[in-house]
Scaffold this motif. Structure first.
Motif, mmCIF file in Angstrom:
data_model
loop_
_atom_site.group_PDB
_atom_site.id
_atom_site.type_symbol
_atom_site.label_atom_id
_atom_site.label_comp_id
_atom_site.label_asym_id
_atom_site.label_seq_id
_atom_site.Cartn_x
_atom_site.Cartn_y
_atom_site.Cartn_z
ATOM 1 N N LYS A 144 0.823 -1.208 0.000
ATOM 2 C CA LYS A 144 0.000 0.000 0.000
ATOM 3 C C LYS A 144 0.859 1.260 0.000
ATOM 4 O O LYS A 144 0.421 2.319 -0.472
ATOM 5 N N LYS A 145 2.076 1.165 0.512
ATOM 6 C CA LYS A 145 2.968 2.316 0.571
ATOM 7 C C LYS A 145 3.661 2.602 -0.764
ATOM 8 O O LYS A 145 4.111 3.719 -0.999
ATOM 9 N N ILE A 146 3.772 1.566 -1.600
ATOM 10 C CA ILE A 146 4.514 1.747 -2.859
ATOM 11 C C ILE A 146 3.650 1.585 -4.103
ATOM 12 O O ILE A 146 4.131 1.791 -5.214
ATOM 13 N N ALA A 147 2.373 1.209 -3.931
ATOM 14 C CA ALA A 147 1.516 0.875 -5.074
ATOM 15 C C ALA A 147 1.415 2.000 -6.089
ATOM 16 O O ALA A 147 1.655 1.809 -7.287
ATOM 17 N N LEU A 148 1.050 3.200 -5.620
ATOM 18 C CA LEU A 148 0.828 4.310 -6.546
ATOM 19 C C LEU A 148 2.120 4.767 -7.204
ATOM 20 O O LEU A 148 2.204 4.865 -8.439
ATOM 21 N N TYR A 149 3.132 5.015 -6.393
ATOM 22 C CA TYR A 149 4.399 5.524 -6.932
ATOM 23 C C TYR A 149 5.068 4.479 -7.828
ATOM 24 O O TYR A 149 5.503 4.784 -8.940
ATOM 25 N N GLY A 150 5.148 3.236 -7.319
ATOM 26 C CA GLY A 150 5.769 2.168 -8.106
ATOM 27 C C GLY A 150 5.008 1.890 -9.382
ATOM 28 O O GLY A 150 5.600 1.672 -10.437
ATOM 29 N N GLY A 151 3.658 1.915 -9.292
ATOM 30 C CA GLY A 151 2.836 1.671 -10.477
ATOM 31 C C GLY A 151 3.038 2.723 -11.547
ATOM 32 O O GLY A 151 3.119 2.413 -12.741
ATOM 33 N N LEU A 152 3.110 3.981 -11.127
ATOM 34 C CA LEU A 152 3.321 5.071 -12.080
ATOM 35 C C LEU A 152 4.677 4.936 -12.774
ATOM 36 O O LEU A 152 4.790 5.140 -13.991
ATOM 37 N N ILE A 153 5.693 4.595 -12.002
ATOM 38 C CA ILE A 153 7.033 4.441 -12.580
ATOM 39 C C ILE A 153 7.051 3.309 -13.604
ATOM 40 O O ILE A 153 7.596 3.447 -14.705
ATOM 41 N N ILE A 154 6.440 2.165 -13.235
ATOM 42 C CA ILE A 154 6.405 1.012 -14.155
ATOM 43 C C ILE A 154 5.650 1.378 -15.428
ATOM 44 O O ILE A 154 6.077 1.061 -16.541
ATOM 45 N N PHE A 155 4.501 2.059 -15.269
ATOM 46 C CA PHE A 155 3.689 2.433 -16.421
ATOM 47 C C PHE A 155 4.456 3.345 -17.370
ATOM 48 O O PHE A 155 4.502 3.098 -18.579
ATOM 49 N N GLY B 72 -4.552 -1.248 -14.907
ATOM 50 C CA GLY B 72 -4.410 -1.521 -13.482
ATOM 51 C C GLY B 72 -3.303 -2.487 -13.143
ATOM 52 O O GLY B 72 -2.820 -2.503 -12.004
ATOM 53 N N ILE B 73 -2.881 -3.309 -14.108
ATOM 54 C CA ILE B 73 -1.816 -4.278 -13.848
ATOM 55 C C ILE B 73 -0.541 -3.591 -13.386
ATOM 56 O O ILE B 73 0.226 -4.138 -12.587
#
Length: 260
Positions: free
Chosen positions: A32-43, A227-228
């Motif tokens: 939950k702490k890295i989902a948004l930031y990590g997801g944006l970077i991966i995307f 969302g993946i």
């Protein structure tokens, strides 16, 4: 021996206890702490990578040939010649090995999140430096090579259904390889051996965690598949939680005392 090697020796002799619910909750809370930031970077990264790859394909093959190549009937494995499969496998192995530090960077993000340390875009690319890049590359190259050879063999003898089983087994028993390299300071080959040894002590619990986390990640395909990118960090959070629960980290006060 470093503390990681000492711990592995203890595991070889005595095994270890692993609680499914504790590890899963640990991974989820950290996710939950890295989902948004990590997801944006991966995307963003894979969006840019796709543009580069597409541009290179157009430059080398031409637009017409590329459209022909991506027709559904031409994308079936059965239509590929053995040489084509070899080339595709070689490219996949090389690309996967070159991208392995990104996986390491995402696992490091999970570590930073739990320890209240700042993490940035640079964290994801932190391991593109020697000597650790070499060890990540070697470990991933060996894993990808074994997987590709087995895949080609199974396709050649016409039992491709076993590909999925083989890939699951390989992924399961090597799940701790990258954490052992970046946190445990092991070289690539030793990390592979250690991961296999560690997982073999508690394979069913780790398999359960792996499957549940994988299914949770697939939930990201809901909503135009975008969302993946935001559920994928959960897998890397699991890698970190497993390493933390099984190997652990030295107490910071102990490290400070050793440095004095």
């Amino acid at each position: 021996m470093n503390s990681t090697e000492d711990r592995i020796e203890v595991i070889k002799k005595e095994g270890y206890n692993l609680d499914f619910s504790i590890v899963f909750e640990h991974a989820f809370e950290n996710y939950k702490k890295i989902a948004l930031y990590g997801g944006l970077i991966i995307f963003v990264f894979f969006f840019l990578l796709s543009i580069v790859v597409f541009g290179l394909l157009v430059a080398f093959l031409g637009g017409t040939a590329l459209l022909e190549l991506f027709k559904p009937e031409n994308l079936q494995v059965e239509t590929f010649g053995f040489t084509t499969l070899i080339v595709i496998s070689a490219i996949t192995i090389l690309l996967g090995s070159l991208l392995s530090p990104l996986t390491a960077g995402l696992i490091k993000m999970a570590y930073c999140a739990e320890n209240d340390e700042e993490f940035h875009v640079a964290t994801m690319f932190e391991y593109y430096k020697l000597p650790i890049f070499k060890e990540l590359f070697i470990a991933t190259f060996l894993l990808s090579l074994v997987s590709s050879v087995l895949s080609l063999l199974l396709n050649y003898i016409e039992i491709p259904a076993f590909n999925y089983l083989v890939n699951i087994v390989i992924s399961l028993f090597t799940i701790l390889t990258i954490p052992l390299i970046i946190f445990g300071k092991l070289n690539g080959v030793d990390a592979l051996k250690a991961s296999i040894t560690i997982v073999s002590k508690q394979p069913l619990i780790i398999l359960g965690l792996f499957v549940v986390s994988y299914l949770g990640t697939l939930v990201g395909f809901i909503g135009c598949c975008v969302g993946i990118f935001f559920t994928l960090p959960f897998m890397y959070s699991l890698y970190y939680a497993l390493y933390s629960s099984i190997i652990g980290f030295p107490d910071k006060s102990e490290v400070a005392n050793k440095q004095l």
